[in-house]
Design an enzyme around this catalytic site. Structure first.
Site, mmCIF file in Angstrom:
data_model
loop_
_atom_site.group_PDB
_atom_site.id
_atom_site.type_symbol
_atom_site.label_atom_id
_atom_site.label_comp_id
_atom_site.label_asym_id
_atom_site.label_seq_id
_atom_site.Cartn_x
_atom_site.Cartn_y
_atom_site.Cartn_z
ATOM 1 C CB THR A 12 10.244 -44.569 29.636
ATOM 2 O OG1 THR A 12 9.849 -44.936 28.307
ATOM 3 C CG2 THR A 12 9.739 -43.175 29.942
ATOM 4 C CG HIS A 16 9.476 -51.838 21.489
ATOM 5 N ND1 HIS A 16 8.798 -51.783 20.291
ATOM 6 C CD2 HIS A 16 8.745 -51.112 22.364
ATOM 7 C CE1 HIS A 16 7.703 -51.062 20.429
ATOM 8 N NE2 HIS A 16 7.653 -50.630 21.677
ATOM 9 C CB SER A 251 4.796 -52.693 24.061
ATOM 10 O OG SER A 251 4.415 -53.482 25.172
ATOM 11 C CE LYS A 252 9.526 -48.112 26.417
ATOM 12 N NZ LYS A 252 10.432 -46.986 26.161
ATOM 13 N NE ARG A 253 4.372 -48.897 29.353
ATOM 14 C CZ ARG A 253 3.425 -48.009 29.621
ATOM 15 N NH1 ARG A 253 2.188 -48.421 29.830
ATOM 16 N NH2 ARG A 253 3.692 -46.725 29.690
#
Length: 478
Positions: A12, A16, A251-253
């Site tokens: 997705t 990270h 987080s990558k978000r």
């Protein structure tokens, strides 16, 4: 028993550092134990999958130096290693649970389930499945099917307490009433996360599940499934969260930098492995610079901590610099070629080696060498930083540069020692020494007030270039 660990990312996006740490720990422990490390791609969430993400994950891990014995790109006896290719296996395991009475078909519709959930919340009860389809008769099931309802499959949660044994957190007991009979196969034929993970880990003979503590809430459901399948659960190791420097979630978000970004900037891969490993445990020696071979030798699950840790970019940068300083200069020169513009980086091996030696103590990432190249290969006409121009416009700068130009013009051997000796002699003749001598010279030939050793800059630039830029600098000097 052969130890077998796995890393199971979803495609997705980029990895990270928090996820990369999980891959590193699983890889190190498998290597330490003489076991096998598996890469599995959990790609059943079709809506979130990103094209190219799987390739990005594989490439980043390879660049990090992490490799695997089984995976989607190398195969293996327990494949396929993409969940999207394992549908028949999930169906097979679900049928086994159905036949054994550990699962049942559920015909409840989403709107019906939502209404029951809201009603439970309104009366202060647990919002779990009420077991409506658990005891349907064959005639009732036939009626639902005749109505065209495609059932999901739910797991029959036993009445006994669920015991989870975790290496870091000890024994944790869960009340089965917290869960209700949960779905293992959706009506569209896709497995739910918890079921797919158990089927995959069973089929791949995973012995140790090392993952983030965020998955601990999933573990009791998975333990129940293992027992229903008559399989001994693996050893669970739930490592703490990695937080951003300010204590928020990493987080990558939420803007966390990806592993690829660090690699692209030229952080030493072994330093990244070292740092990611030490986010979870510490060596009994107290040493912080631990190459992969020592990490493999010393990794100890019993030394894993339970407290969340904060990302420390400064420490990672320091570690990378330590690894670069310990490199063979020839190897460093080769690695720099991977990160520097070929138009700016010389193609001669002797020049590359000189540059590597000159900057080895000054960079913390391979890409950081780029800022020094203009000092070795200055443009024509030369450009200077504001700080360098300020030095050049100081008192006696022009006279100092004239004396140095004259001394270097007639210098015999062009090497660092002779060059520095000639500059000192010129300074004595001009009546300047120390910073008043060397700072204008550095500013003139490098365009900056700081950088590699001055002798290295002169030696690599060569006589003609040095004399040219000193002449240009005199035009700027007072």
């Amino acid at each position: 028993m052969t130890v077998k660990t796995r890393f199971a990312p979803s495609p997705t996006g980029e990895l990270h550092l928090g996820n990369a740490r999980i891959a590193v720990l699983n890889w190190l422990y498998a290597q330490h134990s003489g076991g096998r490390f598996v890469l599995r791609i959990e790609d059943t969430d079709v809506d979130r999958n990103l094209p190219g993400s799987e390739d990005e994950i594989i490439e980043s891990l390879r660049r990090l130096g992490v490799d695997w014995e089984e995976g989607p790109d190398v195969g293996g006896e327990a494949g396929p290693y993409r969940q999207s290719e394992r549908a028949s296996l999930y169906r097979e395991y679900a049928d086994k649970l159905l036949k054994g009475g550990a699962a049942f078909h559920c015909y409840c519709q989403p709107d019906e389930l939502e209404a029951k959930k809201e009603a439970a919340i309104a009366r202060g009860a647990r919002a779990v499945y009420d077991g409506a389809c658990r005891h349907l008769t064959p005639d009732q099931e036939a009626g639902h099917r005749e109505a065209g309802i495609v059932p999901a499959i739910r797991f029959t949660v036993p009445a006994e307490q669920v015991v989870v044994n975790d290496v870091i957190r000890g024994t944790i007991v869960f009340d089965p009433e917290e869960f209700g009979d949960f779905v293992i196969m959706k009506s569209d034929g896709l497995p739910t996360y918890n079921f797919a993970v158990v089927v995959d880990d069973c089929g791949m003979a995973i012995t140790h599940v090392i993952r983030g503590v965020g998955h601990l809430a999933n573990t009791p459901r998975q333990v129940m499934l293992y027992h229903a399948l008559d399989v001994e659960p693996p050893t669970f190791v739930h490592v703490p969260h990695v937080l951003s420097p300010d204590g928020s979630g990493l987080s990558k978000r939420h803007g966390a930098r990806s592993l690829r970004e660090y690699l692209d900037e030229g952080y030493h891969p072994d330093a990244l492995v070292n740092y990611l490993s030490l986010l979870s445990w510490s060596s009994p020696s107290g040493d912080e610079v631990l190459p992969p071979e020592r990490l493999i030798e010393e990794i100890d699950l019993a030394r894993l901590g339970a407290s969340d840790v904060r990302m420390d970019p400064d420490k990672l940068e320091w570690l990378s610099g330590e690894y670069i300083r310990r490199m063979n200069p020839e190897a460093l020169a080769e690695r720099l070629a991977e990160h520097l513009d070929p138009e700016s980086y010389p193609d001669r091996d002797d020049q590359r080696l000189r540059i590597a030696r000159a900057i080895q103590e000054r960079i913390t990432a391979f890409g950081g060498a780029a800022r020094f190249l203009p000092q070795f290969y200055p443009p024509d006409p030369m450009s200077w930083t504001p700080e360098a121009l300020e030095v050049l416009q100081g008192p006696d700068a022009s006279r100092t540069l004239a004396a140095v130009h004259k001394a270097l013009e007639s210098l015999g051997d062009w090497n660092a020692d002779e060059i520095i000796a000639a500059i000192r002699a010129a300074g004595a003749e001009a009546g300047v020494k120390g910073k008043k001598l060397f700072m204008p010279v550095r500013a003139a030939v490098s365009g900056s007030t700081q950088g590699p050793e001055l002798g290295d800059i002169f030696e690599i630039q060569g006589r003609d270039t040095c004399l040219r830029v000193i002449e240009q600098a005199r035009a700027k000097a007072n």
